[in-house]
Design an enzyme around this catalytic site. Sequence first.
Site, PDB file in Angstrom:
ATOM      1  N   ILE A  12       0.907  -1.145   0.003  1.00 11.55           N
ATOM      2  CA  ILE A  12      -0.152  -0.116  -0.087  1.00 11.55           C
ATOM      3  C   ILE A  12       0.812   1.339  -0.116  1.00 11.55           C
ATOM      4  CG2 ILE A  12      -1.867   1.149   1.317  1.00 11.55           C
ATOM      5  CD1 ILE A  12      -2.841  -1.299   2.198  1.00 11.55           C
ATOM      6  N   ASP A  51      13.907   0.499  10.854  1.00 14.35           N
ATOM      7  CA  ASP A  51      12.711  -0.303  11.633  1.00 14.35           C
ATOM      8  C   ASP A  51      12.278   0.749  12.565  1.00 14.35           C
ATOM      9  OD1 ASP A  51      11.237  -2.054  13.227  1.00 14.35           O
ATOM     10  OD2 ASP A  51      12.307  -3.642  12.320  1.00 14.35           O
ATOM     11  N   PHE A  74       2.910   2.856   7.467  1.00 15.69           N
ATOM     12  CA  PHE A  74       2.054   1.733   6.723  1.00 15.69           C
ATOM     13  C   PHE A  74       2.938   0.703   7.312  1.00 15.69           C
ATOM     14  CE2 PHE A  74       1.644   5.071   3.508  1.00 15.69           C
ATOM     15  CZ  PHE A  74       0.323   4.897   3.163  1.00 15.69           C
ATOM     16  N   ALA A  75       4.061   0.926   8.080  1.00 14.65           N
ATOM     17  CA  ALA A  75       4.746  -0.438   8.557  1.00 14.65           C
ATOM     18  C   ALA A  75       4.032  -1.317   9.658  1.00 14.65           C
ATOM     19  CB  ALA A  75       6.088   0.107   8.951  1.00 14.65           C
ATOM     20  N   ASN A  93       5.334  -5.362  16.862  1.00 14.66           N
ATOM     21  CA  ASN A  93       5.774  -4.667  15.651  1.00 14.66           C
ATOM     22  C   ASN A  93       4.698  -3.338  15.747  1.00 14.66           C
ATOM     23  OD1 ASN A  93       7.269  -5.018  13.072  1.00 14.66           O
ATOM     24  ND2 ASN A  93       5.051  -4.312  12.527  1.00 14.66           N
ATOM     25  N   TYR A 142      -4.691  -8.685  15.527  1.00 15.82           N
ATOM     26  CA  TYR A 142      -4.390  -7.463  14.433  1.00 15.82           C
ATOM     27  C   TYR A 142      -5.391  -6.226  14.765  1.00 15.82           C
ATOM     28  CZ  TYR A 142      -4.566  -5.253  10.121  1.00 15.82           C
ATOM     29  OH  TYR A 142      -4.690  -4.239   9.064  1.00 15.82           O
ATOM     30  N   LYS A 146      -4.400  -2.320  16.083  1.00 16.42           N
ATOM     31  CA  LYS A 146      -4.607  -1.277  15.698  1.00 16.42           C
ATOM     32  C   LYS A 146      -5.557  -0.137  16.263  1.00 16.42           C
ATOM     33  CE  LYS A 146      -2.435  -1.522  11.372  1.00 16.42           C
ATOM     34  NZ  LYS A 146      -1.477  -0.546  10.922  1.00 16.42           N
TER      35      LYS A 146
END
Length: 324
Positions: A12, A51, A74-75, A93, A142, A146
């Site tokens: 993306i 990173d 976006f990472a 992450n 996930y 977010k």
Amino acid sequence: MKALVIGGAGYIGSHLVYELIRDNHEVIIFDNLSTGNKNNVHSKAKFYLGDITNNEDLVSLLSKESNFDVVFHFAAKLIVSESMEKPLEYYYNNVEGVRTLLENMNKFKLNKIIFSSTAAVYGNPIKDICEEEDLTNPINPYGETKLICEKMIKWCSHVNNLKYGIFRYFNVAGGDKSLEIGYDYHNPNKTHLIPIITEVALGIREKLNVYGNDYDTRDGTCIRDYIHVTDLAKAHLLGAKHLLSGNDSFLLNLGSNNGYSVLEIIEATKKYAQINYEISKRREGDPSILIASNEKAKEVLNWRPELKLDDIIKTSIEYCKKIL
Ligand code: UDP
């Protein structure tokens, strides 16, 4: 504008980079290349390997490059099924990455962020079409990570001079019309429907497994809202301009107000090739229906998705054919 695109070598992110460069902006990409690829980096963008979970990498970047008007993030790790197996990797992450980024944005006085969130924050939606004000109740790590990031950004904007744009993506697919960038077909662990059906259409994969046909939907298979990656990228550009014009922070769904079932996607792809498929058992963590209301995005950004399901399938097949 001068834009920092974190994860700009990924699927993306690279599409946003192409739109930014088409619109004559200066682009710096920061990416750890874990899922991104150097081949996706536009020749007019400057690339830094690093990173966001690594403070030193970020400090080094922001000491060399300054005066960003906006940071795009976006990472992230984004595979629902993987998050069910490795939740801590997702917390590290996605959450620690954004925390470290926000800390450094504050330190280096960068005060605008566009953040990629997901429809997965809604969990099993209480109504067919999700609106931004609806209850958030993720049913997988996930979506949970977010949602935590969304909240972290909101709290930071409360105490710091931070303006944000948060986009909740529905099912992003397809590729750039140039066919220079697209989905990472070299990744052996594909889980998303459109890349998988593309491979079936091209004979690279024998068949598609349809995960469940006993959902409470019109044909029993799950319904999703598919949006072309170029439409999505264009929304990011509009969102950044919106913040740079002095407008308030925003949180918006990016989708089409419309959903297709898995069987309907199969039907639409049959225009290009024979699709072998088999009904298999449900996949853990899949809600039955996820469709975005995009009324707010239309109102706030004057954005409208222009590309249709057929554009998604066509660009996906053409790009895959080109690179494999
Ligand atoms: N799906 C499927 N077979 C596949 C991959 C996906 O039936 O090989 C279904 C999946 O159960 C979901 C829809 O297709 O209902 C979209 O899944 P995808 O992984 O593309 O996106 P998600 O909505 O999970 O983010």
